[in-house]
Scaffold this motif. Structure first.
Motif, short mmCIF file in Angstrom:
data_model
loop_
_atom_site.label_atom_id
_atom_site.label_comp_id
_atom_site.label_asym_id
_atom_site.label_seq_id
_atom_site.Cartn_x
_atom_site.Cartn_y
_atom_site.Cartn_z
N PHE A 108 0.83 -1.22 -0.14
CA PHE A 108 0.03 -0.04 -0.07
C PHE A 108 0.84 1.32 0.10
O PHE A 108 0.38 2.34 -0.05
N GLY A 109 2.23 1.16 0.04
CA GLY A 109 2.93 2.45 0.27
C GLY A 109 2.91 3.24 1.47
O GLY A 109 3.01 4.52 1.44
N ILE A 110 2.39 2.73 2.51
CA ILE A 110 2.45 3.35 3.53
C ILE A 110 3.25 2.85 4.98
O ILE A 110 3.43 1.62 4.81
N LYS A 111 3.33 3.62 5.92
CA LYS A 111 4.27 3.05 7.12
C LYS A 111 3.41 3.08 8.24
O LYS A 111 2.61 3.87 8.73
N LEU A 112 3.55 1.59 8.83
CA LEU A 112 2.62 1.44 9.67
C LEU A 112 3.14 1.06 11.08
O LEU A 112 2.35 1.40 12.27
N LEU A 113 4.59 0.68 11.05
CA LEU A 113 5.01 0.28 12.50
C LEU A 113 6.68 0.63 12.34
O LEU A 113 7.28 -0.08 11.79
N THR A 114 6.89 1.92 12.64
CA THR A 114 8.37 2.33 12.68
C THR A 114 9.05 2.16 13.88
O THR A 114 8.35 2.51 15.18
N SER A 115 10.22 1.94 13.90
CA SER A 115 11.03 2.09 15.13
C SER A 115 11.21 2.97 16.06
O SER A 115 11.29 3.31 17.21
N GLU A 116 11.21 4.24 15.28
CA GLU A 116 11.29 5.66 15.85
C GLU A 116 9.79 6.07 16.57
O GLU A 116 10.13 6.46 17.72
N ARG A 117 8.84 5.63 16.14
CA ARG A 117 7.63 5.95 16.90
C ARG A 117 7.20 4.69 17.86
O ARG A 117 6.80 4.89 18.86
N TYR A 118 7.44 3.41 17.28
CA TYR A 118 7.36 2.34 18.52
C TYR A 118 8.50 1.54 18.73
O TYR A 118 8.59 0.60 18.25
N PRO A 119 9.40 1.94 19.42
CA PRO A 119 10.79 1.16 19.95
C PRO A 119 10.27 -0.21 20.44
O PRO A 119 10.96 -1.06 20.35
N LEU A 120 9.24 -0.11 21.55
CA LEU A 120 9.00 -1.38 22.31
C LEU A 120 8.37 -2.38 21.33
O LEU A 120 8.69 -3.62 21.03
N LEU A 121 7.50 -1.95 20.36
CA LEU A 121 6.82 -2.86 19.74
C LEU A 121 7.44 -3.45 18.59
O LEU A 121 7.54 -4.67 18.25
N THR A 122 8.47 -2.54 17.93
CA THR A 122 9.30 -3.06 16.87
C THR A 122 10.23 -4.02 17.47
O THR A 122 10.54 -4.75 16.65
N SER A 123 10.85 -3.74 18.66
CA SER A 123 11.87 -4.73 19.38
C SER A 123 11.19 -5.95 19.64
O SER A 123 11.87 -6.91 19.59
N TRP A 124 10.02 -5.87 19.99
CA TRP A 124 9.14 -7.00 20.35
C TRP A 124 9.05 -7.95 19.02
O TRP A 124 9.20 -9.00 19.14
#
Length: 230
Positions: free
Chosen positions: A177-193
């Motif tokens: 879709f060309g969209i950003k959904l889960l970035t480490s900058e905004r969601y460090p905990l969720l992306t690390s998990w």
């Protein structure tokens, strides 16, 4: 130990909901027969076992069908009582895990409805991201005080399984879709998990390859998305 004389799982390879019982069975070390369903031409047994929703997954234990991925995973944990356990034994922690499982499911369904209706405008995407903001903030404060969990010395649990099934497709959706959904900058905990879960051997074994998932998603979208207006 639960009775293992007849265990079957009816599923479809690309379904995140089917991935949940697959992971649960793998983690618990339970052997089972897997039956792949063609959802465009559903088997009579699937329709018989799940007459209400007519969908996968369907788990059949000694001839008795169980539907809904949440229900199946909890049934597996309660029936095969040897460790590792998928749900915490403490009632409060168990309730917290169930709450976040339900929350992540709502977030996934909201995103799915938005994208498949072909109306993923900026306002709706912002609403989706705000739901993740809440999860990032509260999980950091309430459950993951020392940061994202590590799975080097522990097995996946119920919450890990559902979180992974809800968000592992985020990069495929971004490509599609060309969209950003889960970035480490905004969601460090969720992306690390999420990244930690992606390195778990059982997860690697059962997760479909990303190119295959992307191809499948593109076919599905061409079939079900409303045509673009000229």
């Amino acid at each position: 130990m639960g009775e293992e004389s007849s265990i079957k799982l009816y599923g479809m390879w690309a379904s995140p909901f089917v991935l949940r019982p697959k992971l649960a069975l793998k983690i618990k070390g339970i052997e089972y027969e897997y039956i792949e369903e063609d959802l465009a031409n559903k088997s009579e047994l699937l329709l018989q076992y799940n007459p209400l929703y007519k969908q996968v997954p369907v788990f059949v234990h000694n001839g008795l069908p169980i539907v809904e991925s949440f229900v199946i995973v909890e049934y597996i944990d309660e029936t095969w009582t040897d460790p590792p356990h998928l749900l915490p034994k403490d009632p409060y922690l168990r309730a917290k895990h169930r709450f976040w499982v339900a929350y992540f499911e709502q977030v996934l369904l909201f995103l799915g409805k938005t994208l498949t209706e072909g109306k993923a405008n900026e306002e709706q995407l912002n609403e989706y991201l705000k739901k993740l903001d809440v999860a990032e903030e509260l999980l950091t404060k309430e459950m993951f005080l020392n940061g994202a969990p590590s799975f080097q010395d522990m097995k996946l649990g119920y919450l890990d399984i559902v979180f992974y099934s809800c968000f592992d497709m985020s990069d495929v959706l971004e490509d599609c879709f060309g969209i950003k959904l889960l970035t480490s900058e905004r969601y460090p905990l969720l992306t690390s998990w999420l990244n930690a879960l992606r390195e778990v051997p059982e997860v690697k074994e059962l997760t479909p390859p990303k190119p295959k998932m992307l191809q499948h998603l593109q076919v599905v979208l061409q079939k079900y998305l409303p045509p673009k207006q000229a």
